[in-house]
Write a protein that holds these residues in place. Sequence first.
Motif, PDB file in Angstrom:
ATOM      1  N   CYS A   1       6.355   8.555  -5.123  1.00 39.29           N
ATOM      2  CA  CYS A   1       5.512   9.200  -6.082  1.00 39.29           C
ATOM      3  C   CYS A   1       4.624  10.418  -5.441  1.00 39.29           C
ATOM      4  O   CYS A   1       4.589  10.705  -4.344  1.00 39.29           O
ATOM      5  CB  CYS A   1       4.527   8.243  -6.699  1.00 39.29           C
TER       6      CYS A   1
ATOM      7  N   CYS B   1       2.071   9.806  -2.877  1.00 38.26           N
ATOM      8  CA  CYS B   1       2.242   9.517  -1.630  1.00 38.26           C
ATOM      9  C   CYS B   1       3.080  10.484  -0.945  1.00 38.26           C
ATOM     10  O   CYS B   1       3.335  10.435   0.389  1.00 38.26           O
ATOM     11  CB  CYS B   1       3.273   8.361  -1.798  1.00 38.26           C
TER      12      CYS B   1
ATOM     13  N   CYS C   1       7.092   3.250  -7.121  1.00 37.69           N
ATOM     14  CA  CYS C   1       7.018   3.977  -5.897  1.00 37.69           C
ATOM     15  C   CYS C   1       7.582   3.364  -4.795  1.00 37.69           C
ATOM     16  O   CYS C   1       6.845   2.191  -4.518  1.00 37.69           O
ATOM     17  CB  CYS C   1       5.848   4.777  -5.598  1.00 37.69           C
TER      18      CYS C   1
ATOM     19  N   SER D   1       6.704   3.863  -1.651  1.00 37.78           N
ATOM     20  CA  SER D   1       5.720   3.933  -0.812  1.00 37.78           C
ATOM     21  C   SER D   1       4.439   2.953  -1.241  1.00 37.78           C
ATOM     22  O   SER D   1       3.797   2.130  -0.797  1.00 37.78           O
ATOM     23  CB  SER D   1       5.376   5.151  -0.554  1.00 37.78           C
ATOM     24  N   CYS D   2       4.114   3.230  -2.682  1.00 35.25           N
ATOM     25  CA  CYS D   2       3.023   2.401  -3.355  1.00 35.25           C
ATOM     26  C   CYS D   2       3.349   0.914  -3.333  1.00 35.25           C
ATOM     27  O   CYS D   2       2.579   0.134  -3.042  1.00 35.25           O
ATOM     28  CB  CYS D   2       2.824   2.813  -4.498  1.00 35.25           C
TER      29      CYS D   2
HETATM   30 ZN   LIG Z   1       3.252   6.093  -4.123  1.00 32.15          ZN
END
Ligand SMILES: [Zn+2]
Length: 271
Positions: free
Chosen positions: A180, A183, A242, A244-245
């Motif tokens: 996202c 990130c 996302c 990463s999240c």
């Molecule tokens: Zn993210």
Amino acid sequence: MEPFQIKSKQWMALDTWMNQHPSLVAGFTTKDEGVSSFPTEALNLAFHVSDLEENVQENRERLAEQLNFPVQHWVSTEQVHGTDITLINSNDRGKGAYSLETCIPKTDGLITRESDVLLTLCYADCVPLFFLDPDTKWIGVAHAGWKGTTGNIASKMVKALCEQGVKLNQIQVAVGPSICKKCYKVDQRVISAVNAVLSEHDPKPYQELEAGQFSLDLKELNVQLLKNAGIPETNILSTGYCSSCDQKLFFSHRRDQGKTGRMLSFIGWRE
Ligand SMILES: [Zn+2]
């Protein structure tokens, strides 16, 4: 509404499409319930990362069972962050399914209209783009990191489908789980490439955080490029996930500092 819905610990379905088309299999994997060590029991589906080939094969078998789509019918590629697209037919079934050596070389986009072939690509933060024309049955999938995105693989996929006789306004596109805006921090070099592919009046999908540092929304950029390519906005779905999240669900190349596995995007028609 979120187009991707979790089906088991190992994968999420592109539910919006699968509900409308019962013979379609389309979705994205998670990192769970495999045999790879990223760090443990991880579902790494890529042969090119540091993992044992037999682990990847076992993970692929497990997913094949979940999807009810045998690994012998999968197609995988050598992904090079390029924009080349390969047209797949049933003779290609099994290429790259069990090892890196047999995969389709240097390809980041796949299209087919044949049944019983599962198109697959690997990801850890890059954007998966799914394509569907329900009328002609043409489907496709692309791998769009910043290089592929700014190389405009989105519009090249659209063009490749149109060359097969697909009508522009029939093409459905779904943007899958990927990094996202919050990130994804990038430098001026990336932003220059973004500006070069956008038109002057397009909204800019990035913000400057400090001198020379930007946060970039790669999903939004792909949506803009699809619209610029003539895809009606109402035909485009975009996920909120996302890589990463949503740490519990996904590998992330950025977050895990390169030492990580890969998820798989997939799309195919069952016979
Ligand atoms: Zn993210």
